[in-house]
Design a protein around this motif. Sequence first.
Motif, PDB file in Angstrom:
ATOM      1  N   ASP A   1      -2.283  -7.284 -30.527  1.00 56.15           N
ATOM      2  CA  ASP A   1      -2.649  -6.996 -31.918  1.00 56.15           C
ATOM      3  C   ASP A   1      -2.021  -8.055 -32.817  1.00 56.15           C
ATOM      4  O   ASP A   1      -0.798  -8.153 -32.939  1.00 56.15           O
ATOM      5  CB  ASP A   1      -2.135  -5.602 -32.294  1.00 56.15           C
ATOM      6  N   ASP A   2      -2.867  -8.879 -33.448  1.00 59.64           N
ATOM      7  CA  ASP A   2      -2.361  -9.954 -34.301  1.00 59.64           C
ATOM      8  C   ASP A   2      -2.437  -9.605 -35.785  1.00 59.64           C
ATOM      9  O   ASP A   2      -2.231 -10.472 -36.643  1.00 59.64           O
ATOM     10  CB  ASP A   2      -3.112 -11.260 -34.027  1.00 59.64           C
ATOM     11  N   VAL A   3      -2.698  -8.338 -36.087  1.00 61.76           N
ATOM     12  CA  VAL A   3      -2.749  -7.873 -37.477  1.00 61.76           C
ATOM     13  C   VAL A   3      -1.563  -6.961 -37.783  1.00 61.76           C
ATOM     14  O   VAL A   3      -0.819  -7.194 -38.741  1.00 61.76           O
ATOM     15  CB  VAL A   3      -4.078  -7.138 -37.759  1.00 61.76           C
ATOM     16  N   VAL A   4      -1.394  -5.933 -36.972  1.00 57.03           N
ATOM     17  CA  VAL A   4      -0.247  -5.029 -37.082  1.00 57.03           C
ATOM     18  C   VAL A   4       0.543  -5.158 -35.789  1.00 57.03           C
ATOM     19  O   VAL A   4       0.101  -4.682 -34.741  1.00 57.03           O
ATOM     20  CB  VAL A   4      -0.697  -3.568 -37.308  1.00 57.03           C
ATOM     21  N   PRO A   5       1.677  -5.804 -35.811  1.00 50.00           N
ATOM     22  CA  PRO A   5       2.420  -6.043 -34.564  1.00 50.00           C
ATOM     23  C   PRO A   5       2.751  -4.755 -33.818  1.00 50.00           C
ATOM     24  O   PRO A   5       3.012  -3.708 -34.434  1.00 50.00           O
ATOM     25  CB  PRO A   5       3.693  -6.749 -35.044  1.00 50.00           C
ATOM     26  N   VAL A   6       2.750  -4.845 -32.495  1.00 45.95           N
ATOM     27  CA  VAL A   6       3.026  -3.690 -31.647  1.00 45.95           C
ATOM     28  C   VAL A   6       4.403  -3.102 -31.925  1.00 45.95           C
ATOM     29  O   VAL A   6       4.665  -1.921 -31.668  1.00 45.95           O
ATOM     30  CB  VAL A   6       2.872  -4.083 -30.163  1.00 45.95           C
TER      31      VAL A   6
END
Length: 330
Positions: free
Chosen positions: A269-274
Amino acid sequence: MTIDRRTMLGMAAGAAALSADDRLAQTAPRGALPAGQWEPGEVIPLWPGAAPGMPAAAPPQEIVQRSPDPNFTDRALVHVAQPRLTVFRAPEPNGAALLAMPGGAYQRVVIDKEGFEIGRWLAARGVTVFVLAYRLPGDGWAAGPDVALSDAQRAMRVIRDRARHYAIDPRRVAAMGFSAGGHLCADLLTRHDAGTYTAVDAADGFSARPLLAAPIYPVITMSAPFAHMGSRKELLGAAPSPELEAAHSPAANAAEGAPPTFLVHAEDDDVVPVENSLMMRAALRAKGVPVETHLFTSGGHGFGIRQVAGKPAEAWPELFLAWAKTQGLF
């Protein structure tokens, strides 16, 4: 709940108050939807009359169709002025209900991809689903950063108030949210009893605590480096204080007795980091709250159901269903 003539008239009046945009949200914009993508037929206004704390100029509510593909409906609501619940009735209800909160970075509410899709999927499996179109904090509502939480609390109470009408057990109402809606879901599971609005009717006598909660690829922290900065800015403004960040970071508000929680995130996920889901997991576990966590190697962000087909994260809805059964949802 017994539906008498007065109640029916009130419900009809509320439905009549919905704008043309609201009614449009129930219909496919380009003819019939593909097989299996049936449209809901019922909308419940969340508040009697205008929502509380209306800004001087009502937000210019609009529906935006974001997909050029006629076989892939992807609508978003912006500037929500009339918060409401769209109902997906289960053909064979098993008594369970779920409040679904779509994402949209607190700039919009993505009703199809992260609302109606899960509504159809769960309704076909016996769960009655209520998709929440919540107000957005950037539109100037009096409740400020708590405005969406006010709607989520109110929604849980309205669902329980109408449980008999929908053949559901008021004890078996779950919550699920995606991305910024995942933040709202996590906010609800940690602050369900926060006083964010003044009671308006008998429905507000019900609890807003979900039986269980499922934040899916959620925004959790409001602090760098792992905050989703777009959601943070919409919720808290351009330069919030550390105290304000902490107050609206659900992991910082985890408490004993919070509902059992199901977390899903993709490692890529490059929008909301894990790390957002990992923070929530650690905080809940530290308080003794049961947590089921699924991390997938790929899936990206905002995948909902259809957009994860063929990827490892495709398994998440069935995993949720299996886990929810162990928690007494059905």
